[in-house]
Design a protein around this motif. Structure first.
Motif, short mmCIF file in Angstrom:
data_model
loop_
_atom_site.label_atom_id
_atom_site.label_comp_id
_atom_site.label_asym_id
_atom_site.label_seq_id
_atom_site.Cartn_x
_atom_site.Cartn_y
_atom_site.Cartn_z
N PRO A 130 74.41 88.07 -63.22
CA PRO A 130 73.87 88.62 -62.45
C PRO A 130 74.34 89.75 -62.37
O PRO A 130 75.35 90.47 -63.52
CB PRO A 130 74.61 88.46 -60.94
CG PRO A 130 76.30 88.11 -61.40
CD PRO A 130 76.45 86.94 -62.78
N ALA A 132 72.69 92.91 -60.73
CA ALA A 132 72.88 94.03 -59.87
C ALA A 132 73.91 93.66 -59.21
O ALA A 132 74.11 95.39 -58.43
CB ALA A 132 71.64 93.07 -59.01
N ASN A 133 75.09 93.40 -59.11
CA ASN A 133 76.53 93.71 -58.63
C ASN A 133 77.29 92.73 -59.28
O ASN A 133 77.63 91.65 -58.83
CB ASN A 133 75.93 93.69 -56.94
CG ASN A 133 76.75 94.00 -56.72
OD1 ASN A 133 78.43 93.83 -56.95
ND2 ASN A 133 77.83 94.31 -55.00
N PRO A 134 77.89 93.51 -59.93
CA PRO A 134 79.69 92.54 -61.28
C PRO A 134 79.68 91.51 -59.56
O PRO A 134 80.49 90.35 -59.52
CB PRO A 134 80.71 93.69 -61.21
CG PRO A 134 79.66 94.65 -60.61
CD PRO A 134 78.56 94.54 -59.70
N GLY A 135 80.34 92.19 -58.28
CA GLY A 135 80.81 91.41 -56.86
C GLY A 135 80.00 89.49 -57.15
O GLY A 135 80.57 88.77 -56.49
N TYR A 136 78.83 89.92 -56.70
CA TYR A 136 77.95 88.88 -56.76
C TYR A 136 78.62 87.29 -57.00
O TYR A 136 78.25 86.30 -56.85
CB TYR A 136 76.60 89.16 -57.42
CG TYR A 136 75.41 89.42 -56.48
CD1 TYR A 136 76.11 89.89 -54.71
CD2 TYR A 136 74.89 90.29 -57.25
CE1 TYR A 136 74.91 90.71 -54.33
CE2 TYR A 136 73.68 91.16 -56.47
CZ TYR A 136 74.02 91.24 -54.74
OH TYR A 136 73.52 92.56 -54.97
N SER A 137 79.30 87.44 -58.46
CA SER A 137 79.53 86.09 -59.07
C SER A 137 80.89 86.96 -59.89
O SER A 137 80.56 87.31 -60.85
CB SER A 137 78.61 85.43 -60.41
OG SER A 137 79.24 84.39 -60.17
N SER A 138 82.09 86.09 -59.78
CA SER A 138 83.37 86.50 -60.13
C SER A 138 84.15 85.24 -60.69
O SER A 138 84.09 84.51 -60.03
CB SER A 138 84.15 87.47 -59.71
OG SER A 138 84.53 87.80 -58.49
N SER A 143 84.17 90.29 -63.36
CA SER A 143 83.05 89.77 -63.18
C SER A 143 82.18 89.23 -64.27
O SER A 143 82.92 88.78 -65.36
CB SER A 143 82.12 91.21 -63.78
OG SER A 143 82.22 91.64 -64.87
N THR A 178 69.92 88.57 -57.68
CA THR A 178 71.24 89.12 -57.90
C THR A 178 71.08 89.86 -58.95
O THR A 178 71.76 90.36 -60.30
CB THR A 178 72.15 87.49 -58.35
OG1 THR A 178 71.08 86.67 -59.19
CG2 THR A 178 72.50 87.15 -57.18
#
Ligand code: SF4
Ligand code: SF4
Length: 368
Positions: A130, A132-138, A143, A178
């Motif tokens: 993802p 769009a935002n590193p926090g979507y999947s870490s 990340s 994402t």
């Protein structure tokens, strides 16, 4: 730890002899590997010689935006068995789902494998990344993008397993909330092979790893970065229902007379003509069967954008990204579709592409 290091420094031949594997058994394995990689039997001595000297490569498996279906697929592989593959022929040093270690110990294992095998290890990735935002999947607070970039930096090659890693897959489907991208969109300075499929065929995953182990390189790839030996022909080219397609005999419903007689499933949505994969020959579940043999059309799971290709049960629903190539294929199948060859006009294609609509058999039958 010292024992592990010793194992890694042994050649495969030494390791197999230590485990009591006979020369005959080893050659049998080489013959099975040649057959899996679609190489002629004359290659068996060369494979045996290469494998005899090969060292067990370190493999780091990264899982990002995915459903774990690709790992499920691999753990059901049978030739060679996953136990063989993991414990005898590769050193799987990091895999969230399969490893015992967790937390700091797991991350330490990944970093140790990277440092000890600098420039030689293989990174397998399933899932998309993802942006769009590193926090979507870490993972462990890292990340997906950062973990991919830092792990791939010292790798020999990258294997993108499954359609999510190869093409973005389901997370990439419209509207792609994402900002999911494929591995190949991030990794530009290392060899990347795409083993697409949702999930990919287990023997195809192991075949690519066996090729790397045998020849020290990735197999020849197609235009979408997939190994030609498995993705060189379409599902349709190898389908046992093809004679019915060529005669224009199509099942119209899943329980009509045509379906009972095994006629072609094209009008029920089969995407076989525009899908490249080895299902018709490698089959699934230890060679038991495959979707078209069990009565369902191919969904096109190994192609880019297959989730956005319209209804799975609509004939010839096509992702607009590749409309010309795919409709061109159907135009070529004029015998089966009767008047279709001269009928698919440019405006139909252009309108469908613009509106992202399904192109049906009826559309193909319309005169220009
Ligand atoms: S359209 Fe599907 S069922 Fe028909 S021959 Fe092609 S792959 Fe087989
Ligand atoms: S038959 Fe088609 S949808 Fe099914 S697994 Fe094979 S490529 Fe994917």
């Amino acid at each position: 730890m010292a024992d592990d290091r010793k194992k890694l420094s042994m050649t495969l031949g030494e390791s197999l002899r230590q485990q009591g594997v006979s020369r005959r058994g080893f050659l049998k394995y080489c013959a099975a590997t040649a057959s899996m990689m679609a190489l002629p039997p004359t290659m068996v001595p060369a494979i045996a010689q290469a494998l005899e000297k090969a060292k067990r490569p370190s493999v780091i498996w990264l899982s990002f935006q995915e459903c774990t279906g690709c790992t499920e697929s691999l753990t059901r592989s049978h030739s060679p068995s996953v136990e063989n593959l993991i414990f005898d022929h590769i050193s799987l040093d990091y895999h969230h789902t399969l490893q015992v270690a967790s937390g700091d110990a797991a991350e330490a294992a990944r970093e140790a494998a990277m440092h000890e095998n600098e420039g030689k290890y293989i990174v397998v990735v399933d899932g998309s990344i993802p942006l769009a935002n590193p926090g979507y999947s870490s993972i462990a607070g890292i990340s997906n993008l950062q973990m991919l970039e830092e792990t791939v930096a010292g790798a020999a090659a990258v294997v993108a397993v499954g359609s999510c890693a190869a093409f973005g897959g389901l997370p990439h489907a419209n509207p792609n909330p994402t900002g999911a991208v494929s591995v190949g969109e991030i990794v530009k300075d290392k060899p990347v092979v795409n083993v697409s499929g949702c999930p990919p065929i287990p023997t195809v995953i192991t075949g690519v790893l066996a090729h790397f182990l045998t020849f020290g390189s990735l197999p020849e790839l197609d235009a979408l970065g997939r190994p030609m030996v498995f993705f060189g022909q379409s599902i349709h080219d190898r389908c046992y229902r093809r004679p019915f397609y060529d005669k224009g005999l199509f099942a119209e419903t899943f329980d009509d007379e045509g379906a009972r007689k095994g006629w072609c499933l094209f009008r029920l949505g089969c995407k076989g003509p525009m899908t490249y994969n080895a299902c018709a020959t490698a089959k699934w579940n230890q060679g038991t069967s495959w979707p078209v043999e069990s009565g369902h059309g191919c969904l096109g799971c190994s192609e880019p954008d297959f989730w956005d290709a319209g209804g799975f049960y609509n004939a010839l629903s096509i992702p607009d990204s590749d409309l010309t190539r795919k409709t061109g294929y159907v135009v070529g199948a004029g015998v089966a579709l009767g008047a279709a060859a001269g009928a698919l006009n440019r405006s139909t294609r252009a309108k469908a592409a613009a509106k992202h609509e399904t192109v049906t058999i009826d559309d193909l039958d319309k005169k220009s």
